[in-house]
Design an enzyme around this catalytic site. Structure first.
Site, PDB file in Angstrom:
ATOM      1  CG  ASP A 238       0.828   3.978   5.243  1.00 32.10           C
ATOM      2  OD1 ASP A 238      -0.122   3.914   5.865  1.00 32.10           O
ATOM      3  OD2 ASP A 238       1.506   4.966   4.585  1.00 32.10           O
TER       4      ASP A 238
ATOM      5  CB  CYS B  65      -4.818   6.786   8.492  1.00 37.71           C
ATOM      6  SG  CYS B  65      -5.613   5.812   7.446  1.00 37.71           S
TER       7      CYS B  65
ATOM      8  CE1 TYR C 243      -3.419  -2.892   0.827  1.00 35.10           C
ATOM      9  CE2 TYR C 243      -1.775  -3.465   2.352  1.00 35.10           C
ATOM     10  CZ  TYR C 243      -2.957  -3.713   1.686  1.00 35.10           C
ATOM     11  OH  TYR C 243      -3.541  -5.032   2.099  1.00 35.10           O
TER      12      TYR C 243
END
Length: 467
Positions: A396, A423, A330
């Site tokens: 990520d 995130c 990613y």
């Protein structure tokens, strides 16, 4: 408690991302967009078997944590920066607590506990953003009106509204250059009585103003997004924007035509009215070319903290660079891959967005890096086609985390260590339970705040294969 009824209560805590918990009449009600300690009035709008939700109507008493006045004129109607009246220290403590609770619960469930039955891992707390305000390097402003048939507005959607747009004439999470450009563009079209695109009738001209400004180079890219339903001479506007007293420098002004019915910023056709269709940003000594729609962390200085933290977590794991192959899954525009490039034999990045892969390849060439390879495609499918085996993996993923089948394939590589950058801590907590069950344990966790005054947070987690 019945749907539609109105109650009062005190917000006891906020769970990620902005779920206030209020206890009333023996029930726990979730009310979004509140601050811990506030006394609020709310209306029950959802009632299910194990969940009760309320809509915030009014703050009847401020929280003791609200130690300062709002810094912009549209607070709290905008809803973008709900925590700006809290001190930054209190914001950081609240976010760190939210993440720790989620991960504690996940690790207890997975069995990574001490003798007392508590989650057993080093939680290193939270690193703040280098800038609390004026930190965003990208904003998508919408054209509309603040109320039905009102004057033209340009800014951000009103909280809870699909149609009302509040003019963001003094937004504090962006540099003042953004505000000067927004004010200039809005005045230009107001004077000419230009129409904006109506989402229901699908008629009108003006849609969005997308502004991107590099923190470290000061380069600015202005993108006006309209439909093709009208034709305007935009060169006088370009000259007005170029004449503004900005701290940065406008390097490109684009006219993006978008006739999509969806309320998204996309391009059917892009016209370069001035300069170029890209700008440059610099992070940790590397240079990055950024186009209107390419992904790049929205807080440049915060991104430096985030990536430096990830690099520190990797640390000595890449001590023998002659034999280390790293997978950056990613990978986006390849920022992490390029930061790891000097300490690895080879870095292979995989990213599903083809435009981001093209940008990653260009940026690697721009920085003279020859040991980075970027592959376009879904991680779930692409890792079956890669001949090399990784010695180290960096993850990520997007907000929803890793597809369960992709996670299984990643685990099968059996690498000694992985770094997971998240995130959305709820997605991280879910994936950690799987990783724990399949032989990995959490070695340490560090939060990094990239989005002051909002409910969002980044988390860096180091995982190690159990002996």
């Amino acid at each position: 408690m019945k749907k539609g009824e109105i109650y009062e209560g005190v917000v006891e805590r906020i769970d990620f991302p902005n779920k206030g918990r209020v206890h009333v009449e023996g029930e726990t009600v979730t009310v979004k967009n509140a601050i811990p300690g506030q006394k609020i009035r709310f209306q029950i709008n959802k009632k299910r078997k194990n969940r009760m939700e309320g809509r915030l109507l009014e703050v009847t008493e401020k929280s003791p944590m609200e130690k300062r006045d709002p810094v912009c004129s549209i607070f709290p109607s905008c809803g973008g920066c709900m925590y700006q009246t809290m001190s930054y220290e209190d914001q950081l403590a609240m976010k760190a607590g939210q993440v720790k609770k989620l991960l504690d619960d996940a690790l207890v469930e997975a069995g990574q506990v001490n003798e007392a039955g508590e989650a057993d891992y080093p939680f290193l707390g939270i690193k703040g953003s280098p800038k609390e305000f004026a930190y965003r390097n990208k904003m998508e402003f919408s054209f509309g009106d603040e109320y039905k048939d009102g004057p033209l507005s340009l800014g951000l959607h009103k909280k809870g509204s699909t149609y009302d747009v509040l003019t963001a004439c003094d937004c504090k999470i962006v540099h003042e250059d953004f505000t000067k450009i927004l004010t200039c563009v809005l005045a230009y079209f107001k004077e000419r009585n230009a129409s904006y695109y109506h989402k229901i009738s699908h008629e009108g001209y003006l849609r969005h103003l997308l502004v991107r400004r590099a923190e470290n180079t000061g380069e600015i890219l202005v993108n006006l997004v309209t439909t093709s339903q009208e034709e305007w001479d935009l060169m006088p506007l370009v000259q007005e924007v170029l004449g503004l007293p900005l701290e940065g420098k406008v390097v490109g002004f684009l006219h993006i035509i978008n006739d999509s019915l969806a309320d998204v910023v996309k391009s059917d056709e892009t016209k370069v009215l001035y300069g170029q269709d890209y700008f440059y940003e610099e992070l940790l000594g590397l240079k990055f070319k950024i186009t209107p729609f390419s992904f790049f962390q929205t807080n440049s200085l915060g991104a430096e903290v985030l990536y430096q933290t990830a690099r520190e977590f990797i640390g000595d794991a890449l001590d023998d660079e002659a034999s280390q192959t790293v997978f950056d899954l990613y990978s986006g525009t390849g920022t992490i891959a390029q930061i790891l490039s000097p300490v690895a034999k080879k870095v292979i990045g995989v990213e599903i967005v083809e435009e981001a892969v093209v940008a990653a390849r260009e940026n690697a060439a721009l920085n003279g890096l020859t040991n980075c390879e970027f592959i376009a495609g879904d991680v779930l499918k692409v890792i079956d086609t890669i001949g090399e085996k990784p010695d180290y993996i960096v993850l990520d993923p997007p907000r929803d985390g890793i597809h369960p089948k992709a996670l299984e394939k990643i685990i099968r590589y059996n690498v000694p260590q992985m770094v997971y950058i998240s995130c959305k801590p709820t997605s991280l907590a879910r994936d950690l339970e799987v990783l724990q069950a399949r032989g990995y344990q959490v070695k340490k966790v560090q939060c990094v705040d990239m989005f002051p005054a909002t409910g969002n947070i980044e988390t860096v987690c180091l995982l190690s294969r159990k002996p």
